[in-house]
Write a protein that holds these residues in place. Structure first.
Motif, PDB file in Angstrom:
ATOM      1  N   GLN A 127       0.813  -1.209   0.000  1.00 31.18           N
ATOM      2  CA  GLN A 127       0.000   0.000   0.000  1.00 31.18           C
ATOM      3  C   GLN A 127       0.849   1.263   0.000  1.00 31.18           C
ATOM      4  O   GLN A 127       0.385   2.330  -0.422  1.00 31.18           O
ATOM      5  CB  GLN A 127      -0.938   0.004   1.205  1.00 31.18           C
ATOM      6  N   ARG A 128       2.105   1.134   0.430  1.00 31.56           N
ATOM      7  CA  ARG A 128       2.978   2.308   0.401  1.00 31.56           C
ATOM      8  C   ARG A 128       3.505   2.615  -1.003  1.00 31.56           C
ATOM      9  O   ARG A 128       4.227   3.595  -1.194  1.00 31.56           O
ATOM     10  CB  ARG A 128       4.149   2.126   1.381  1.00 31.56           C
ATOM     11  N   TYR A 129       3.144   1.769  -1.979  1.00 36.22           N
ATOM     12  CA  TYR A 129       3.518   2.011  -3.380  1.00 36.22           C
ATOM     13  C   TYR A 129       2.257   2.018  -4.248  1.00 36.22           C
ATOM     14  O   TYR A 129       2.067   1.134  -5.100  1.00 36.22           O
ATOM     15  CB  TYR A 129       4.489   0.924  -3.872  1.00 36.22           C
ATOM     16  N   PRO A 130       1.394   3.012  -4.078  1.00 33.11           N
ATOM     17  CA  PRO A 130       0.138   3.037  -4.841  1.00 33.11           C
ATOM     18  C   PRO A 130       0.367   3.123  -6.344  1.00 33.11           C
ATOM     19  O   PRO A 130      -0.482   2.708  -7.137  1.00 33.11           O
ATOM     20  CB  PRO A 130      -0.572   4.285  -4.310  1.00 33.11           C
ATOM     21  N   GLN A 131       1.525   3.647  -6.756  1.00 35.43           N
ATOM     22  CA  GLN A 131       1.807   3.789  -8.188  1.00 35.43           C
ATOM     23  C   GLN A 131       2.120   2.459  -8.856  1.00 35.43           C
ATOM     24  O   GLN A 131       2.208   2.382 -10.097  1.00 35.43           O
ATOM     25  CB  GLN A 131       2.966   4.774  -8.414  1.00 35.43           C
ATOM     26  N   LEU A 132       2.264   1.390  -8.086  1.00 39.38           N
ATOM     27  CA  LEU A 132       2.541   0.082  -8.678  1.00 39.38           C
ATOM     28  C   LEU A 132       1.334  -0.501  -9.398  1.00 39.38           C
ATOM     29  O   LEU A 132       1.474  -1.269 -10.350  1.00 39.38           O
ATOM     30  CB  LEU A 132       2.980  -0.918  -7.595  1.00 39.38           C
ATOM     31  N   ALA A 133       0.150  -0.174  -8.936  1.00 42.11           N
ATOM     32  CA  ALA A 133      -1.064  -0.782  -9.480  1.00 42.11           C
ATOM     33  C   ALA A 133      -1.234  -0.454 -10.962  1.00 42.11           C
ATOM     34  O   ALA A 133      -0.976   0.668 -11.404  1.00 42.11           O
ATOM     35  CB  ALA A 133      -2.283  -0.310  -8.700  1.00 42.11           C
ATOM     36  N   VAL A 134      -1.655  -1.457 -11.732  1.00 45.61           N
ATOM     37  CA  VAL A 134      -1.967  -1.295 -13.151  1.00 45.61           C
ATOM     38  C   VAL A 134      -3.450  -1.621 -13.323  1.00 45.61           C
ATOM     39  O   VAL A 134      -3.928  -2.653 -12.846  1.00 45.61           O
ATOM     40  CB  VAL A 134      -1.106  -2.231 -14.018  1.00 45.61           C
ATOM     41  N   GLU A 135      -4.159  -0.740 -14.003  1.00 44.86           N
ATOM     42  CA  GLU A 135      -5.609  -0.893 -14.139  1.00 44.86           C
ATOM     43  C   GLU A 135      -5.970  -2.258 -14.743  1.00 44.86           C
ATOM     44  O   GLU A 135      -5.376  -2.689 -15.735  1.00 44.86           O
ATOM     45  CB  GLU A 135      -6.177   0.224 -15.019  1.00 44.86           C
ATOM     46  N   GLY A 136      -6.933  -2.907 -14.109  1.00 46.13           N
ATOM     47  CA  GLY A 136      -7.404  -4.193 -14.601  1.00 46.13           C
ATOM     48  C   GLY A 136      -6.646  -5.386 -14.098  1.00 46.13           C
ATOM     49  O   GLY A 136      -6.992  -6.530 -14.412  1.00 46.13           O
ATOM     50  N   LEU A 137      -5.590  -5.133 -13.293  1.00 45.40           N
ATOM     51  CA  LEU A 137      -4.765  -6.231 -12.792  1.00 45.40           C
ATOM     52  C   LEU A 137      -4.583  -6.121 -11.284  1.00 45.40           C
ATOM     53  O   LEU A 137      -4.400  -5.017 -10.748  1.00 45.40           O
ATOM     54  CB  LEU A 137      -3.382  -6.219 -13.457  1.00 45.40           C
ATOM     55  N   PRO A 138      -4.594  -7.240 -10.565  1.00 47.60           N
ATOM     56  CA  PRO A 138      -4.324  -7.212  -9.128  1.00 47.60           C
ATOM     57  C   PRO A 138      -2.815  -7.183  -8.884  1.00 47.60           C
ATOM     58  O   PRO A 138      -2.026  -7.556  -9.761  1.00 47.60           O
ATOM     59  CB  PRO A 138      -4.922  -8.537  -8.643  1.00 47.60           C
ATOM     60  N   LEU A 139      -2.426  -6.748  -7.702  1.00 49.54           N
ATOM     61  CA  LEU A 139      -1.010  -6.835  -7.346  1.00 49.54           C
ATOM     62  C   LEU A 139      -0.640  -8.246  -6.897  1.00 49.54           C
ATOM     63  O   LEU A 139       0.519  -8.647  -7.018  1.00 49.54           O
ATOM     64  CB  LEU A 139      -0.685  -5.846  -6.213  1.00 49.54           C
ATOM     65  N   THR A 140      -1.616  -8.989  -6.377  1.00 50.86           N
ATOM     66  CA  THR A 140      -1.343 -10.345  -5.911  1.00 50.86           C
ATOM     67  C   THR A 140      -2.413 -11.309  -6.416  1.00 50.86           C
ATOM     68  O   THR A 140      -3.539 -10.909  -6.690  1.00 50.86           O
ATOM     69  CB  THR A 140      -1.308 -10.427  -4.368  1.00 50.86           C
ATOM     70  N   PHE A 141      -2.033 -12.551  -6.544  1.00 54.87           N
ATOM     71  CA  PHE A 141      -2.970 -13.652  -6.735  1.00 54.87           C
ATOM     72  C   PHE A 141      -2.408 -14.835  -5.950  1.00 54.87           C
ATOM     73  O   PHE A 141      -1.196 -14.981  -5.821  1.00 54.87           O
ATOM     74  CB  PHE A 141      -3.167 -13.997  -8.218  1.00 54.87           C
ATOM     75  N   GLN A 142      -3.300 -15.650  -5.399  1.00 54.23           N
ATOM     76  CA  GLN A 142      -2.852 -16.652  -4.439  1.00 54.23           C
ATOM     77  C   GLN A 142      -2.578 -18.006  -5.074  1.00 54.23           C
ATOM     78  O   GLN A 142      -3.328 -18.484  -5.926  1.00 54.23           O
ATOM     79  CB  GLN A 142      -3.893 -16.828  -3.328  1.00 54.23           C
ATOM     80  N   GLN A 143      -1.487 -18.583  -4.597  1.00 54.16           N
ATOM     81  CA  GLN A 143      -1.184 -19.974  -4.903  1.00 54.16           C
ATOM     82  C   GLN A 143      -2.265 -20.856  -4.291  1.00 54.16           C
ATOM     83  O   GLN A 143      -2.848 -20.525  -3.261  1.00 54.16           O
ATOM     84  CB  GLN A 143       0.179 -20.318  -4.296  1.00 54.16           C
ATOM     85  N   ASN A 144      -2.545 -21.975  -4.929  1.00 51.28           N
ATOM     86  CA  ASN A 144      -3.545 -22.892  -4.407  1.00 51.28           C
ATOM     87  C   ASN A 144      -2.985 -23.729  -3.257  1.00 51.28           C
ATOM     88  O   ASN A 144      -1.782 -23.715  -2.983  1.00 51.28           O
ATOM     89  CB  ASN A 144      -4.041 -23.811  -5.532  1.00 51.28           C
ATOM     90  N   GLN A 145      -3.872 -24.445  -2.576  1.00 49.82           N
ATOM     91  CA  GLN A 145      -3.466 -25.362  -1.520  1.00 49.82           C
ATOM     92  C   GLN A 145      -4.134 -26.709  -1.753  1.00 49.82           C
ATOM     93  O   GLN A 145      -5.165 -26.799  -2.418  1.00 49.82           O
ATOM     94  CB  GLN A 145      -3.829 -24.813  -0.139  1.00 49.82           C
ATOM     95  N   GLU A 146      -3.528 -27.742  -1.209  1.00 52.51           N
ATOM     96  CA  GLU A 146      -4.039 -29.097  -1.380  1.00 52.51           C
ATOM     97  C   GLU A 146      -3.815 -29.888  -0.100  1.00 52.51           C
ATOM     98  O   GLU A 146      -2.959 -29.530   0.718  1.00 52.51           O
ATOM     99  CB  GLU A 146      -3.344 -29.791  -2.551  1.00 52.51           C
TER     100      GLU A 146
END
Length: 458
Positions: free
Chosen positions: A140-159
């Motif tokens: 959150q301290r780098y708001p300029q990192l965000a690109v429209e239409g894309l998340p900053l993170t996506f989660q690995q799955n678990q099993e």
């Protein structure tokens, strides 16, 4: 019994909200595990890979570099807690130097490259259920990192971890979170698909992705490699480095004799009787950096063909359900390696890069080097080597965890004039200590006073 185990595992994943694509991939590998597939790659089934193109010998025109980097996304693996170093948060939150952690430096690197090439260059982190919250909050301290239409993170799955005796999901009421495990970083491809990120990148006009470990600060966005990769037309490429006598653990590329396809072989896939071949830096002269490039469209098409299953080779990982208790039930973890995707893409290739693109921090040995004057930190967040040959560093178990390391070495000693620095005992260091030549400190331990110069041979 295994059929009942599969149904129980599928239900457990469904109840936990695991995406169907990940359940389908798990089901594929469960079948392989049940049938006795081990994923082993014997030496007599491969030929060494000995002739990759060398990045420093390639001429990539500037306009090709510009076009390629404008279509490239940067993805960092950020699912690990660094438990082996005594951490309980995302490893990338560990301070590297000058009050900055891995996330700070990665952000600086990407923002600098955006400005230089006037490119969108989206940055995404593949997190885990253990690291996502910390990562999102810190970024959150780098708001300029965000690109429209894309998340900053996506989660690995678990099993579910599976009981080794009957392949049913293990039960561990003492700590139910230990009943789950990540599917290895080969889950990257499934997670990209199931999260919608893969399609979002393609919709946004991006064609290529560069993937690397979050703890490898050498894997800076590189327009020259992007231009080379785009020019090859290859669906996939791996970065390799020339091996030295110290590079015995990392996986290596090889050529499968049966079809001439490039493949990756890790230690877990090497039979015991072939380990002397695996560790021979002359027989297999290049190691795999885990820096990868792939064509997003080619990946999407391949996943569609396989109904979400890319077809990476199985890694059968046997552990105990509680890693800290050897008397807890034996379990099997179904894993895959993301670098193994090289074998599912005909026409995949590799490139040999400079060692500066491989600066991982797996132990406090590497952390000490990065905190020392062996490297300078430039304004772009890049670590620049100040010596021709990096000194060998080996610290005793007294420095294994970050808390004990920081207490004993609050300020990294000067290592620019060191050839090797071996600490066998429990030593504490004052500020402005210098190491010169080959220095070994014995098991008796002690205190190295402020400003002291340790002079060894060489």
């Amino acid at each position: 019994m295994s059929q009942a185990g599969l149904l129980a595992a599928q239900q457990k994943m469904h109840d936990a909200g695991v995406p169907q694509a990940a359940i389908d991939v798990f089901t594929h590998y469960y079948g392989q595990l049940e049938s006795g597939v081990t994923g082993m790659i014997p030496e007599d089934s491969i030929d060494p890979y000995v002739n990759p193109p060398m990045l420093d010998e390639l001429d990539v025109p500037e306009h090709i570099q510009q076009e390629a980097i404008a279509k490239t996304a940067i993805i960092k693996l950020n699912g690990g807690l660094g438990t082996s170093m005594g951490l309980d948060r995302a490893k990338t939150l560990l301070e590297v130097r000058d009050g900055l952690n891995f996330l700070d430096l990665i952000a600086k690197q990407v923002l600098s490259m955006r400005q230089r090439y006037k490119a969108g260059l989206p940055l995404l982190f593949m997190t885990s259920f253990r690291t996502d919250t910390d990562t999102v909050q810190y970024l959150q301290r780098y708001p300029q990192l965000a690109v429209e239409g894309l998340p900053l993170t996506f989660q690995q799955n678990q099993e579910p971890k599976l009981r080794a005796d009957d392949l049913t999901p293990v039960q561990w009421p003492q700590d139910p979170s230990l009943e789950w495990c990540p599917p290895g970083h080969g889950d990257l491809y499934t997670a990209l698909l199931a999260s919608g990120v893969l399609d979002a990148l393609l919709t946004g006009g991006y064609r290529y992705a560069c993937i690397s470990n979050g703890d490898n600060l050498g894997a800076v966005p590189n327009a020259r490699i992007a231009g080379w990769f785009a020019s090859t037309g290859a669906p996939y490429a791996a970065e390799v480095c020339r091996r030295t006598v110290n590079d015995k653990k990392g996986g290596h590329l090889a050529v499968r004799k049966s079809d001439g396809q490039l493949i990756l072989r890790d230690t877990a896939q090497t039979p015991d009787q072939d380990m002397h071949y695996f560790t021979d830096e002359f027989r297999h002269p290049f190691f795999h950096t885990n820096n990868l490039w792939f064509d997003l469209q080619a990946l999407r098409e391949r996943l569609a063909q396989g109904n979400s299953v890319l077809g990476l080779p199985l890694i059968r990982n046997q552990k105990t359900v509680d890693p800290t208790r050897s008397d807890s039930p034996a379990v099997l973890q179904i894993e895959t390696a993301m670098g193994a995707a090289i074998e599912v893409f005909p026409g995949a290739t590799a490139i040999c890069v400079d060692r500066s693109r491989f600066l991982p921090v797996k132990t406090t040995n590497e952390l000490l080097l990065l905190r020392s004057d062996v490297y300078d930190l430039d304004e772009q967040g890049q670590l620049v080597a100040c010596v021709e040959t990096t000194p060998e560093v080996s610290l005793s178990s007294a420095y294994k965890t970050i808390s004990e390391f920081d207490r004993r070495i609050p300020q990294a000693p000067s290592l620019r004039e060191a050839s090797s620095f071996i600490v066998k005992g429990d030593w504490e260091f004052g500020a402005e200590v210098s190491i010169r030549g080959n220095v070994t400190l014995g098991e008796q331990g002690g205190i190295v006073e402020q400003g002291h110069v340790l002079q060894g041979e060489g």
